[in-house]
Design an enzyme around this catalytic site. Structure first.
Site, PDB file in Angstrom:
ATOM      1  N   ARG A  57       0.834  -1.208   0.000  1.00 30.35           N
ATOM      2  CA  ARG A  57       0.000   0.000   0.000  1.00 30.35           C
ATOM      3  C   ARG A  57       0.870   1.260   0.000  1.00 30.35           C
ATOM      4  O   ARG A  57       0.488   2.303  -0.500  1.00 30.35           O
ATOM      5  CB  ARG A  57      -0.972   0.029   1.185  1.00 30.35           C
ATOM      6  CG  ARG A  57      -1.776   1.333   1.251  1.00 30.35           C
ATOM      7  CD  ARG A  57      -3.032   1.251   2.117  1.00 30.35           C
ATOM      8  NE  ARG A  57      -2.792   0.619   3.392  1.00 30.35           N
ATOM      9  CZ  ARG A  57      -2.132   1.179   4.415  1.00 30.35           C
ATOM     10  NH1 ARG A  57      -1.647   2.396   4.315  1.00 30.35           N
ATOM     11  NH2 ARG A  57      -1.948   0.509   5.538  1.00 30.35           N
ATOM     12  N   TYR A 110     -15.658  17.238 -16.014  1.00 31.35           N
ATOM     13  CA  TYR A 110     -16.123  15.847 -15.968  1.00 31.35           C
ATOM     14  C   TYR A 110     -17.188  15.710 -14.875  1.00 31.35           C
ATOM     15  O   TYR A 110     -17.017  16.224 -13.767  1.00 31.35           O
ATOM     16  CB  TYR A 110     -14.917  14.937 -15.692  1.00 31.35           C
ATOM     17  CG  TYR A 110     -15.260  13.487 -15.605  1.00 31.35           C
ATOM     18  CD1 TYR A 110     -15.762  12.815 -16.702  1.00 31.35           C
ATOM     19  CD2 TYR A 110     -15.078  12.784 -14.421  1.00 31.35           C
ATOM     20  CE1 TYR A 110     -16.082  11.478 -16.620  1.00 31.35           C
ATOM     21  CE2 TYR A 110     -15.388  11.440 -14.331  1.00 31.35           C
ATOM     22  CZ  TYR A 110     -15.893  10.791 -15.442  1.00 31.35           C
ATOM     23  OH  TYR A 110     -16.206   9.463 -15.352  1.00 31.35           O
ATOM     24  N   ASP A 181      -6.566  18.974 -15.224  1.00 25.97           N
ATOM     25  CA  ASP A 181      -6.905  17.620 -15.662  1.00 25.97           C
ATOM     26  C   ASP A 181      -6.497  17.521 -17.133  1.00 25.97           C
ATOM     27  O   ASP A 181      -7.124  18.122 -18.002  1.00 25.97           O
ATOM     28  CB  ASP A 181      -8.410  17.393 -15.473  1.00 25.97           C
ATOM     29  CG  ASP A 181      -8.837  15.973 -15.837  1.00 25.97           C
ATOM     30  OD1 ASP A 181      -8.167  15.339 -16.677  1.00 25.97           O
ATOM     31  OD2 ASP A 181      -9.858  15.516 -15.291  1.00 25.97           O
ATOM     32  N   LYS A 206      -7.936   6.434 -19.852  1.00 21.23           N
ATOM     33  CA  LYS A 206      -8.256   6.890 -21.198  1.00 21.23           C
ATOM     34  C   LYS A 206      -7.032   6.710 -22.103  1.00 21.23           C
ATOM     35  O   LYS A 206      -6.634   5.599 -22.364  1.00 21.23           O
ATOM     36  CB  LYS A 206      -8.751   8.333 -21.123  1.00 21.23           C
ATOM     37  CG  LYS A 206      -9.792   8.581 -20.003  1.00 21.23           C
ATOM     38  CD  LYS A 206     -11.124   7.899 -20.229  1.00 21.23           C
ATOM     39  CE  LYS A 206     -12.062   7.952 -19.029  1.00 21.23           C
ATOM     40  NZ  LYS A 206     -12.328   9.255 -18.445  1.00 21.23           N
TER      41      LYS A 206
HETATM   42  C1  LIG Z   1     -12.813   9.730 -17.206  1.00 27.92           C
HETATM   43  C2  LIG Z   1     -12.373  11.046 -16.695  1.00 27.92           C
HETATM   44  C3  LIG Z   1     -12.108  11.235 -15.328  1.00 27.92           C
HETATM   45  C4  LIG Z   1     -12.326  10.146 -14.312  1.00 27.92           C
HETATM   46  O1  LIG Z   1     -11.413   9.111 -14.449  1.00 27.92           O
HETATM   47  P1  LIG Z   1     -11.709   7.585 -13.988  1.00 27.92           P
HETATM   48  O2  LIG Z   1     -10.467   6.890 -14.378  1.00 27.92           O
HETATM   49  O3  LIG Z   1     -12.944   7.145 -14.711  1.00 27.92           O
HETATM   50  O4  LIG Z   1     -11.929   7.631 -12.518  1.00 27.92           O
HETATM   51  C5  LIG Z   1     -11.633  12.464 -14.932  1.00 27.92           C
HETATM   52  N1  LIG Z   1     -11.455  13.477 -15.806  1.00 27.92           N
HETATM   53  C6  LIG Z   1     -11.713  13.334 -17.127  1.00 27.92           C
HETATM   54  C7  LIG Z   1     -11.496  14.490 -18.046  1.00 27.92           C
HETATM   55  C8  LIG Z   1     -12.175  12.120 -17.608  1.00 27.92           C
HETATM   56  O5  LIG Z   1     -12.445  11.989 -18.920  1.00 27.92           O
END
Ligand SMILES: *Cc1c(COP(=O)(O)O)cnc(C)c1O
Length: 383
Positions: A57, A110, A181, A206
């Site tokens: 962890r 998001y 982000d 992604k």
């Molecule tokens: C999908 C997404 C998230 C969240 O990510 P997860 O891996 O699904 O928790 C955050 N920000 C953006 C821009 C996203 O497309």
């Protein structure tokens, strides 16, 4: 585990870093790829020495190559901190918010990010200020007195492009912590730390992992102090990724440059054709000269990304008909995989009410662009 620099005075291109970074030291018989180590604990006795592995962890070696390569791509001097998901990474950033503090974020961020800020507002009195990310004056006016500015650019799903250098500089001048982000752009297209951000967050689910088979997140920090605090948050909350996920993400990252190059080029072609399609009312993609984000994206990004926003004529029913009619495109949420996906975002009750009901978000993958076009064109005509 270091990236070999044949000419240390010349930094390696990102498209080389994704391939050459994070490999085991070269020695006769050494594996070319880092091993996947599945162990929750490590042999240890007495007072642990600094850096000694203890318990998975806290740290585990399968995270390291991914964390080093991502840091290298984002231009950070210390490793990224991998998390169990993008949302776990965003929650780590929000842990910098004091009770009763103020966070500024895009109204089209998001949806789960927006949901998490609503939760913080209800539980610990955080004040949430939603802004139009493209409205520089509005963002600058909102950051005064805030504790955290979290930006997306381009935003999910409206593809607004922020003037990152301007708003990040304004936040810094006011002592406001900033995070970007960078999921949509990827570090190959945009490097927020170089544009003035303190923190970068990723949903590695992604593009970074890129094959729709992993849920993973990461935070990259501009300073040792911030990186240590993010790492401590991960250890305490246990929001850690499994080693298999991180190993797969590094496997996916090896082809990031090729995938991004291909999908961006296809997205620009498709956006241009969609803009001229009789069944299409509106297209958003920063590659289009008519797009409100085009000039900024040209200045601050090394490309326009592979996400397209599209509104067909005929409203939400027509949008649903397109989703139902495609055969090659996959009707699914998420984005950034090798396969092209699309969905109507307002099918979620939690999506921002200012996102149009008929907006389709298209994630362009790496299939042949003419196959993608034929499928989309047929679905639009059938709808
Ligand atoms: C999908 C997404 C998230 C969240 O990510 P997860 O891996 O699904 O928790 C955050 N920000 C953006 C821009 C996203 O497309």
């Amino acid at each position: 585990m270091t990236t070999p620099h044949p000419h240390p005075e010349v930094p390696l291109a990102p498209s080389t870093v994704v391939v050459a970074g994070g490999r085991p030291a070269r020695a006769a018989g050494a594996p070319v790829n880092p091993p996947l180590v599945l162990s929750s604990t490590y042999v240890s006795q007495g007072v642990p020495q600094p850096g000694e592995p203890l318990y998975a962890r806290m740290d585990t070696e399968t995270w390291h190559p991914f964390e080093e390569v991502l840091a290298d791509l984002e231009g950070a001097a210390r490793p990224a901190v991998a998390f169990a998901s993008g949302m776990a990474a965003i929650a780590a950033v929000f842990s910098f918010l004091p009770a009763g503090g103020t966070v500024v974020l895009p109204r089209h961020a998001y949806q789960a990010t927006l949901g998490l800020t609503d939760d913080l507002a209800a539980r610990i009195g955080v004040r949430v200020v939603r802004v139009d990310a493209a409205d520089t004056d509005g963002v600058v006016a909102a950051v005064g007195g805030a504790d955290l500015l979290l930006l997306e650019s381009p935003t999910n799903p409206m593809l607004e492009v922020a003037d990152l250098p301007a708003v990040l500089a304004a936040a810094r001048a006011r002592g406001v912590l900033t995070a970007v982000d960078n999921t949509f752009a990827t570090p190959l297209v945009q490097r927020p730390l170089a544009l003035g951000a303190d923190l970068v967050v990723h949903s590695a689910t992604k593009y970074l992992a890129g094959h729709s088979d992993v849920v993973l997140g990461a935070v990259v920090a501009a300073t040792d102090d911030l990186a240590e605090r993010v790492r401590a948050h991960r250890t305490l909350t246990g929001a850690i990724p499994g080693p298999v996920e991180v190993w797969l993400a590094l496997r996916g990252l090896r082809t990031l440059a090729l995938r991004v190059e291909r999908s961006q080029a296809s997205a620009a072609v498709l956006a241009g054709r969609l803009a001229a399609h009789p069944a299409v009312a509106e297209v958003r993609h920063p590659s289009l000269p008519s797009d409100p984000g085009h000039a900024r994206a040209t200045r601050h990004m090394a490309g326009y990304g592979s996400i397209i926003g599209m509104r067909p004529h005929g409203g939400p029913a027509a949008a649903d008909a397109v989703v139902a009619a495609v055969r090659l495109w996959v009707p699914a949420t998420s984005l950034g995989g090798v396969e092209s996906t699309l969905e109507r975002r307002r099918r979620y009750a939690t999506e921002s009410p200012t996102v149009p009901e008929d907006l389709l978000r298209l994630s362009v993958g790496i299939e042949d662009v003419e196959d993608l076009w034929r499928d989309l064109d047929r679905a639009l005509r059938a709808g």
